[in-house]
Design an enzyme around this catalytic site. Structure first.
Site, PDB file in Angstrom:
ATOM      1  N   ARG A 175       7.195 -18.294  20.577  1.00 43.81           N
ATOM      2  CA  ARG A 175       7.073 -19.751  20.443  1.00 43.81           C
ATOM      3  C   ARG A 175       8.427 -20.429  20.705  1.00 43.81           C
ATOM      4  O   ARG A 175       8.518 -21.432  21.376  1.00 43.81           O
ATOM      5  CB  ARG A 175       6.567 -20.042  19.024  1.00 43.81           C
ATOM      6  CG  ARG A 175       6.303 -21.466  18.710  1.00 43.81           C
ATOM      7  CD  ARG A 175       5.705 -21.594  17.320  1.00 43.81           C
ATOM      8  NE  ARG A 175       6.582 -21.057  16.269  1.00 43.81           N
ATOM      9  CZ  ARG A 175       6.274 -21.046  14.976  1.00 43.81           C
ATOM     10  NH1 ARG A 175       5.110 -21.510  14.577  1.00 43.81           N
ATOM     11  NH2 ARG A 175       7.119 -20.550  14.097  1.00 43.81           N
ATOM     12  N   THR A 176       9.503 -19.832  20.153  1.00 37.16           N
ATOM     13  CA  THR A 176      10.850 -20.386  20.322  1.00 37.16           C
ATOM     14  C   THR A 176      11.591 -19.543  21.358  1.00 37.16           C
ATOM     15  O   THR A 176      11.905 -18.378  21.102  1.00 37.16           O
ATOM     16  CB  THR A 176      11.610 -20.343  18.982  1.00 37.16           C
ATOM     17  OG1 THR A 176      10.773 -20.892  17.967  1.00 37.16           O
ATOM     18  CG2 THR A 176      12.919 -21.099  19.048  1.00 37.16           C
ATOM     19  N   ASP A 199       9.761   1.731  11.662  1.00 33.18           N
ATOM     20  CA  ASP A 199       8.636   0.909  12.124  1.00 33.18           C
ATOM     21  C   ASP A 199       8.292   1.185  13.586  1.00 33.18           C
ATOM     22  O   ASP A 199       7.127   1.288  13.959  1.00 33.18           O
ATOM     23  CB  ASP A 199       8.960  -0.581  11.964  1.00 33.18           C
ATOM     24  CG  ASP A 199       8.922  -1.027  10.512  1.00 33.18           C
ATOM     25  OD1 ASP A 199       8.160  -0.438   9.729  1.00 33.18           O
ATOM     26  OD2 ASP A 199       9.663  -1.963  10.171  1.00 33.18           O
ATOM     27  N   GLY A 226       6.398 -12.322  19.923  1.00 32.33           N
ATOM     28  CA  GLY A 226       7.223 -12.488  18.728  1.00 32.33           C
ATOM     29  C   GLY A 226       8.651 -12.057  18.998  1.00 32.33           C
ATOM     30  O   GLY A 226       8.901 -11.217  19.877  1.00 32.33           O
ATOM     31  N   ALA A 227       9.575 -12.644  18.248  1.00 31.41           N
ATOM     32  CA  ALA A 227      10.988 -12.293  18.437  1.00 31.41           C
ATOM     33  C   ALA A 227      11.704 -12.288  17.096  1.00 31.41           C
ATOM     34  O   ALA A 227      12.908 -12.484  17.020  1.00 31.41           O
ATOM     35  CB  ALA A 227      11.645 -13.277  19.398  1.00 31.41           C
ATOM     36  N   LYS A 260      14.853  -6.423   4.572  1.00 34.21           N
ATOM     37  CA  LYS A 260      15.153  -5.421   5.604  1.00 34.21           C
ATOM     38  C   LYS A 260      16.529  -5.627   6.253  1.00 34.21           C
ATOM     39  O   LYS A 260      17.181  -4.667   6.640  1.00 34.21           O
ATOM     40  CB  LYS A 260      14.073  -5.418   6.688  1.00 34.21           C
ATOM     41  CG  LYS A 260      12.766  -4.808   6.217  1.00 34.21           C
ATOM     42  CD  LYS A 260      11.775  -4.699   7.356  1.00 34.21           C
ATOM     43  CE  LYS A 260      10.441  -4.161   6.854  1.00 34.21           C
ATOM     44  NZ  LYS A 260       9.493  -3.941   7.940  1.00 34.21           N
ATOM     45  N   LYS A 275       0.826  -1.207   0.000  1.00 36.77           N
ATOM     46  CA  LYS A 275       0.000   0.000   0.000  1.00 36.77           C
ATOM     47  C   LYS A 275       0.864   1.262   0.000  1.00 36.77           C
ATOM     48  O   LYS A 275       0.353   2.376  -0.028  1.00 36.77           O
ATOM     49  CB  LYS A 275      -0.902   0.023   1.230  1.00 36.77           C
ATOM     50  CG  LYS A 275      -1.974  -1.054   1.221  1.00 36.77           C
ATOM     51  CD  LYS A 275      -3.041  -0.715   2.263  1.00 36.77           C
ATOM     52  CE  LYS A 275      -4.048  -1.816   2.484  1.00 36.77           C
ATOM     53  NZ  LYS A 275      -4.606  -2.425   1.296  1.00 36.77           N
ATOM     54  N   SER A 276       2.197   1.088   0.050  1.00 33.38           N
ATOM     55  CA  SER A 276       3.071   2.258   0.166  1.00 33.38           C
ATOM     56  C   SER A 276       2.928   3.249  -0.992  1.00 33.38           C
ATOM     57  O   SER A 276       2.902   4.463  -0.751  1.00 33.38           O
ATOM     58  CB  SER A 276       4.529   1.819   0.315  1.00 33.38           C
ATOM     59  OG  SER A 276       4.677   1.144   1.539  1.00 33.38           O
TER      60      SER A 276
HETATM   61  P1  ATR Z   1       9.039 -11.062  10.767  1.00 33.25           P
HETATM   62  O1  ATR Z   1      10.042 -10.280   9.993  1.00 33.25           O
HETATM   63  O2  ATR Z   1       7.628 -10.955  10.260  1.00 33.25           O
HETATM   64  O3  ATR Z   1       9.135 -10.816  12.228  1.00 33.25           O
HETATM   65  P2  ATR Z   1      10.359 -13.567  11.237  1.00 33.25           P
HETATM   66  O4  ATR Z   1      11.651 -12.899  11.552  1.00 33.25           O
HETATM   67  O5  ATR Z   1      10.353 -14.817  10.425  1.00 33.25           O
HETATM   68  O6  ATR Z   1       9.386 -12.602  10.467  1.00 33.25           O
HETATM   69  O7  ATR Z   1       9.609 -13.835  12.637  1.00 33.25           O
HETATM   70  C1  ATR Z   1       8.327 -14.391  12.680  1.00 33.25           C
HETATM   71  C2  ATR Z   1       7.821 -14.352  14.114  1.00 33.25           C
HETATM   72  O8  ATR Z   1       6.486 -14.871  14.146  1.00 33.25           O
HETATM   73  C3  ATR Z   1       8.616 -15.204  15.081  1.00 33.25           C
HETATM   74  O9  ATR Z   1       8.503 -14.672  16.376  1.00 33.25           O
HETATM   75  C4  ATR Z   1       7.884 -16.555  14.966  1.00 33.25           C
HETATM   76  O10 ATR Z   1       8.063 -17.395  16.072  1.00 33.25           O
HETATM   77  P3  ATR Z   1       9.355 -18.392  16.128  1.00 33.25           P
HETATM   78  O11 ATR Z   1      10.521 -17.522  16.517  1.00 33.25           O
HETATM   79  O12 ATR Z   1       9.018 -19.399  17.144  1.00 33.25           O
HETATM   80  O13 ATR Z   1       9.488 -18.966  14.738  1.00 33.25           O
HETATM   81  C5  ATR Z   1       6.469 -16.074  14.938  1.00 33.25           C
HETATM   82  N1  ATR Z   1       5.517 -16.994  14.323  1.00 33.25           N
HETATM   83  C6  ATR Z   1       5.399 -17.284  13.006  1.00 33.25           C
HETATM   84  N2  ATR Z   1       4.395 -18.165  12.807  1.00 33.25           N
HETATM   85  C7  ATR Z   1       3.858 -18.425  14.036  1.00 33.25           C
HETATM   86  C8  ATR Z   1       2.785 -19.255  14.505  1.00 33.25           C
HETATM   87  N3  ATR Z   1       2.039 -19.987  13.670  1.00 33.25           N
HETATM   88  N4  ATR Z   1       2.523 -19.260  15.826  1.00 33.25           N
HETATM   89  C9  ATR Z   1       3.255 -18.519  16.665  1.00 33.25           C
HETATM   90  N5  ATR Z   1       4.296 -17.726  16.304  1.00 33.25           N
HETATM   91  C10 ATR Z   1       4.582 -17.691  15.001  1.00 33.25           C
END
Ligand code: ATR
Length: 283
Positions: free
Chosen positions: A159-160, A109, A134-135, A66, A16-17
């Site tokens: 999750r991780t 961001d 998220g991480a 990025k 959309k940018s």
């Molecule tokens: P982005 O640039 O969008 O942050 P990324 O670096 O691949 O993409 O990170 C995706 C994030 O979404 C991570 O925190 C990932 O969790 P993991 O570190 O455990 O992989 C999380 N994520 C992606 N799919 C997920 C799911 N189905 N349930 C929970 N967390 C999810």
């Protein structure tokens, strides 16, 4: 002469940018062109070189480039960053400024997220307990501005566990954050804690995956914010059903990060409210 800008990604058709920046240009009277460019997965740096040779003034960068954008951009000292009053270095960069022989990289961001929360949603972050889910790159890109605004407690919930822990360690290396309470917790590990702000920075919404959260996670008056936009995610639905006072998608953040890029390039700050309303209307 019209100054040219672009957004580079792969895929890019959904972006959309171009629409947002054309609305900014119309509103401010800035004479710019802005297009979406599909860069080959192995050809990001070459595409940037081509754009610089052709006289483009800068570009936005989106998935998956990025991190590469961070690597090809010049290191700018914190003093310079503070001087031009923008967001902070993260390992991911979404805005490039082509200046003489230099490529200056910035991440807008985080500032976009904080502006959307504090100014548009009128939710001050100071002293608020934040849960950042998220991480990955999206979480890393917003962590510093969030901590600077809250000056308080933040839990990275992922999750991780290993990724949450390493993100926590990276942040703790900065002197200014050393005294803050930052914890890394893996899914299922939250016990009886409540948060004032819960932000989903995972890509789980893309696949409609649920994020495991305790039912009492939202403190009274809490904000639930999903950085995704365009539809109600399972996280937003959960938040509505479990007592979040305000539930927001990430459309405002999208417009605010674009406005910050526009400001870095043009020195003019567009009015974001009419652009957010226009995008909501066409959704
Ligand atoms: P982005 O640039 O969008 O942050 P990324 O670096 O691949 O993409 O990170 C995706 C994030 O979404 C991570 O925190 C990932 O969790 P993991 O570190 O455990 O992989 C999380 N994520 C992606 N799919 C997920 C799911 N189905 N349930 C929970 N967390 C999810």
């Amino acid at each position: 002469m019209t100054d040219r800008y672009a957004v580079l990604g792969n895929p890019i058709a959904h972006s959309k940018s171009p629409l947002i920046h054309s609305m900014f240009a119309k509103q401010t009277g800035e004479d710019i062109g802005y297009e979406a460019i599909l860069a080959p997965l192995d050809g990001f740096a070459a595409t940037i070189e081509r754009l610089r040779k052709e006289g483009y003034k800068g570009c936005n960068v989106t998935v998956p480039f990025k991190f590469e954008a961070f690597r090809i951009s010049n290191n700018v000292s914190n003093e310079v960053i503070d001087a031009i009053n923008s967001s902070h270095e993260a390992d991911a960069v979404n805005t490039l400024i082509f200046l003489n022989n230099e490529i200056i990289g910035r991440n807008t961001d985080g500032i976009g997220l904080v502006r959307d929360i504090e100014q548009n949603l009128k939710f001050p972050l100071k002293s608020k307990r934040i849960l950042l889910i998220g991480a990955g790159g999206a979480a890393a890109g917003v962590l510093h501005p969030l901590l600077e605004s809250s000056q308080s407690q933040l839990v990275i919930y992922n999750r991780t566990l290993g990724r949450a822990t390493s993100l926590k360690k990276t942040v703790e290396q900065h002197d200014k954050f050393r005294l803050f309470s930052i914890k890394a917790v893996e899914f299922g590990g939250l016990k009886d804690e409540q948060f004032d702000v819960v932000i989903n920075a995972t890509s789980a919404g893309l696949t409609d995956s649920e994020i495991p959260l305790p039912p009492n996670i939202f403190a009274p008056g809490a904000l639930a914010y999903d950085m995704m936009y365009g539809r109600e995610t399972p996280f937003m639905k959960f938040a509505r059903e479990h007592g979040a006072a305000v539930v927001s998608d990430g459309l405002g953040m999208l417009v605010e990060q674009a406005a910050e890029s526009f400001f870095l390039w043009r020195g003019v700050r567009p009015d974001t409210a009419p652009v957010i309303s226009a995008l909501r209307a066409v959704k």
